[in-house]
Design a protein around this motif. Structure first.
Motif, short mmCIF file in Angstrom:
data_model
loop_
_atom_site.label_atom_id
_atom_site.label_comp_id
_atom_site.label_asym_id
_atom_site.label_seq_id
_atom_site.Cartn_x
_atom_site.Cartn_y
_atom_site.Cartn_z
N ALA A 196 -2.20 7.60 -14.78
CA ALA A 196 -1.60 6.90 -15.87
C ALA A 196 -2.82 5.98 -16.08
CB ALA A 196 -0.41 6.43 -16.09
N ASN A 197 -4.27 6.30 -15.27
CA ASN A 197 -5.04 5.26 -15.95
C ASN A 197 -5.30 3.94 -14.58
OD1 ASN A 197 -5.37 6.94 -18.26
ND2 ASN A 197 -4.94 5.24 -19.17
N THR A 198 -4.48 4.09 -13.49
CA THR A 198 -4.43 2.92 -12.54
C THR A 198 -5.31 3.10 -11.78
OG1 THR A 198 -2.50 3.18 -13.00
CG2 THR A 198 -3.18 1.55 -11.60
N GLY A 199 -6.56 4.10 -11.49
CA GLY A 199 -7.62 4.24 -11.26
C GLY A 199 -7.34 4.86 -9.21
N LEU A 200 -7.91 4.35 -8.98
CA LEU A 200 -8.00 5.37 -7.12
C LEU A 200 -8.34 4.28 -6.56
CD1 LEU A 200 -9.95 6.35 -4.75
CD2 LEU A 200 -11.54 5.38 -5.40
N HIS A 201 -7.14 4.55 -5.63
CA HIS A 201 -6.79 3.46 -3.67
C HIS A 201 -7.29 4.19 -3.10
CE1 HIS A 201 -4.42 2.29 -8.31
NE2 HIS A 201 -4.59 1.26 -7.05
N ILE A 202 -7.94 3.35 -1.79
CA ILE A 202 -8.64 4.43 -0.88
C ILE A 202 -7.42 3.72 0.23
CG2 ILE A 202 -10.09 3.82 0.69
CD1 ILE A 202 -11.86 3.58 -1.09
N LEU A 203 -6.49 3.99 0.99
CA LEU A 203 -5.95 3.74 2.17
C LEU A 203 -5.90 3.87 3.50
CD1 LEU A 203 -2.74 5.60 0.07
CD2 LEU A 203 -3.79 2.76 -0.09
N GLU A 204 -5.13 3.44 3.93
CA GLU A 204 -5.80 2.85 6.07
C GLU A 204 -4.46 3.29 6.49
OE1 GLU A 204 -8.26 1.52 8.20
OE2 GLU A 204 -7.56 -0.08 8.06
N LEU A 205 -3.88 4.27 7.89
CA LEU A 205 -2.98 4.27 8.20
C LEU A 205 -2.87 3.28 9.12
CD1 LEU A 205 -2.53 7.83 9.34
CD2 LEU A 205 -1.05 6.73 7.54
N THR A 206 -1.35 2.27 9.63
CA THR A 206 -1.57 1.23 10.59
C THR A 206 0.15 1.50 11.06
OG1 THR A 206 0.44 0.31 8.80
CG2 THR A 206 -2.67 -0.34 8.63
N ALA A 222 -3.30 -3.79 -15.67
CA ALA A 222 -3.92 -3.99 -16.66
C ALA A 222 -3.69 -2.37 -17.33
CB ALA A 222 -4.47 -5.03 -17.79
N ALA A 223 -4.28 -1.96 -17.01
CA ALA A 223 -4.60 -0.61 -17.44
C ALA A 223 -3.34 0.53 -17.89
CB ALA A 223 -6.10 0.40 -17.04
N ALA A 262 -10.75 3.88 -15.82
CA ALA A 262 -9.20 3.79 -16.41
C ALA A 262 -8.83 5.05 -17.35
CB ALA A 262 -8.89 2.87 -17.51
N ARG A 263 -9.38 5.89 -16.46
CA ARG A 263 -9.84 6.75 -16.88
C ARG A 263 -8.77 8.19 -16.13
NH1 ARG A 263 -14.07 8.80 -20.22
NH2 ARG A 263 -15.97 6.66 -19.33
N SER A 264 -8.04 9.17 -16.88
CA SER A 264 -6.78 9.89 -16.15
C SER A 264 -7.08 10.49 -14.73
CB SER A 264 -5.81 10.25 -16.77
OG SER A 264 -4.78 11.39 -16.30
N ALA A 265 -6.92 10.38 -13.96
CA ALA A 265 -7.39 10.91 -12.85
C ALA A 265 -6.22 12.66 -11.72
CB ALA A 265 -7.72 10.32 -11.69
#
Length: 480
Positions: A460-470, A422-423, A47-50
């Motif tokens: 805003a502290n929501t973390g990392l999102h790993i995505l791929e194309l479709t 929640a973070a 939950a750290r601002s990245a």
């Protein structure tokens, strides 16, 4: 490319309580919004601002190095669940070898302080085998340390990083660029005797244990002893390396900005005393943007083949620079910050040829809370996406995938807006003397890897999102 379980099942998994080794997120509210992009994996990053993610292939592993802003007023130093202690925001190290199960390895604390006054926002990584004078057994991570220094760590063992060097005595370090094949680094800094908050220091970091300063560089009027109006500050730079012999600088961030094209050889080997004439010497040209806009990222795409021009006698290939502004005010309290494509084939006459923005009405983004507008693009030049697809972080409008094969007509082909958790931290504005706060996604920076995954991190502290194309976006990128 790996495929994962359906999203419904994934989010069921995501509601499990986290462990310190592999923190997950509990999604609340609406599900993510997406088109032609799919969520592969998540990590809460404690939950750290990245700010900046950099993805590096180390042997048979893929490691994400993620820089963080300082803490907030409410939580100046979050608890590291791996140690049970509070730590100033710094650098997160995450194993993303299996992107469906990113594993948090280590947090390296940064400078104490809140927001941009603390943390360790920027991070770049070079192998010792690539650097001309590096330890062949080392992997080097270059990061900022709050606003006062640049640091180099050996992260060959990412769980046990070792500090190698600190370049200190500065006042506002920020976004930088490091050429792994030469070791030349362009460090955005605030030198104490210069008249601007941010300029550039050029270093030879080919031997990270023994940094060699080459020169200070900025705009005439910013140098020590100058008088009069101080030109707008630098924000970031990207080098085309010795073969391209160009460095592309962005100034101004969100207003009164411009792109500057620099002769790399003249910058490195030309006269170094910061006189007005010496500061002008390596400049090829600069292209002013509107007073409404600045330049956060200046991403070069040289010798792009343009299908429309294929039968023309001249100009079949064009040199293009993608310029991305940065929105800095909440709830649209400033001019729209966008993406601009400039044709720099005739370098002394660069010109904007197209632009892109997310339509505000497509998501009522001005009312969602937080920032809405462009911030940055991916900077990886691996062939999988280079000159074909660009990915833009757009704060509360998430990640945007652009088909840029015709940069005169860029086309959005996909997007992904994460769910709040929640973070997720609130963003506030003052309305009629009273504070109004809303909770919103703030996708801040992003990057890609050579496998084709897209990594987006949240301010805003929501973390990392790993995505791929479709779907159509995957087809536009030429992926199977």
């Amino acid at each position: 490319m790996k495929f994962v379980q359906p999203l419904a099942a994934f989010f069921l998994t995501a509601t499990l309580s986290f462990t310190s080794a592999n923190a997950q997120q509990q999604v609340i509210g609406a599900p993510p919004e997406s088109s032609n992009m799919k969520l592969v994996g998540i990590n809460d990053l404690q939950a750290r601002s990245a700010y900046q993610p950099t993805i590096h292939n180390q042997g048979d592993r893929w490691i994400a190095y993620i820089g963080h802003h300082g803490g907030s007023d409410e939580i100046p130093a979050p608890v590291n669940p791996m140690t049970g202690k509070t730590e100033p925001n710094g650098t997160s190290i995450v194993d993303v070898t299996d992107p469906t199960r990113p594993k948090y390895l280590r947090h390296i604390p940064g400078q104490e302080g809140k927001y941009e006054a603390g943390g360790a926002q920027m991070v770049r990584v070079c192998d010792g085998t690539a650097l001309p004078k590096g330890d062949k057994n080392a992997v080097y991570m270059l990061r900022t340390f709050g606003g006062e220094a640049h640091e180099i760590w050996n992260v060959a063992d990412p769980i046990n990083p070792v500090l190698i060097t600190r370049i200190a005595g500065l006042k506002d370090t920020h976004k930088n660029w490091w050429e792994c094949d030469t070791g030349i680094a362009f460090l955005i800094s605030g030198a104490p005797d210069w008249r601007t908050r941010r300029m550039t220091q050029v270093y030879d970091l080919s031997d990270p244990a023994h940094p060699v300063k080459i020169r200070d560089f900025g705009l005439p009027g910013q140098e020590p002893g100058a008088t009069g109006t101080v030109p707008t500050e630098a924000h970031g730079t990207i080098s085309a390396g010795p073969q391209g012999n160009r460095v592309y600088f962005g100034y101004g961030t969100n207003k009164g900005g411009f792109m500057q094209i620099i002769d790399r050889e003249k910058l490195i080997n030309g006269p170094k005393e910061p006189t007005p004439d010496n500061l002008r010497y390596p400049e090829i040209s600069r292209m002013a943007l509107s007073a409404f806009n600045g330049a956060h990222t200046t991403f070069p795409m040289l010798q792009m083949p343009i299908a429309e021009f294929a039968k023309d006698k001249d100009g079949k290939n064009r040199d293009i620079v993608m310029i991305v502004d940065e929105a800095i005010l909440n709830e649209c309290a400033e001019p729209r910050q966008m993406v601009w494509f400039a044709d720099v084939t005739v370098e002394n006459r660069p010109m904007v040829i197209s632009s892109y923005t997310v339509p505000e009405a497509s998501g009522s983004f001005c009312e969602r809370g937080g920032r809405f507008g462009a911030h940055s693009s991916n900077e990886n030049m691996a062939p999988i996406y280079y000159k074909k697809m660009a990915f833009i972080s757009f704060f509360n409008a998430g990640v945007r995938a652009l088909d840029i094969r015709d940069p005169y007509h860029p086309k959005e082909v996909g997007y992904f807006i994460p769910s709040i958790t929640a973070a997720t931290d609130k963003r506030c504005v003052t309305v009629e003397g009273k504070e109004r706060c809303r909770v919103a996604i703030q996708t801040n920076n992003l990057e890609t890897d050579e496998r084709g995954y897209i990594y987006a991190v949240d301010r805003a502290n929501t973390g990392l999102h790993i995505l791929e194309l479709t779907g159509a976006a995957r087809e536009a990128a030429g992926l199977k």
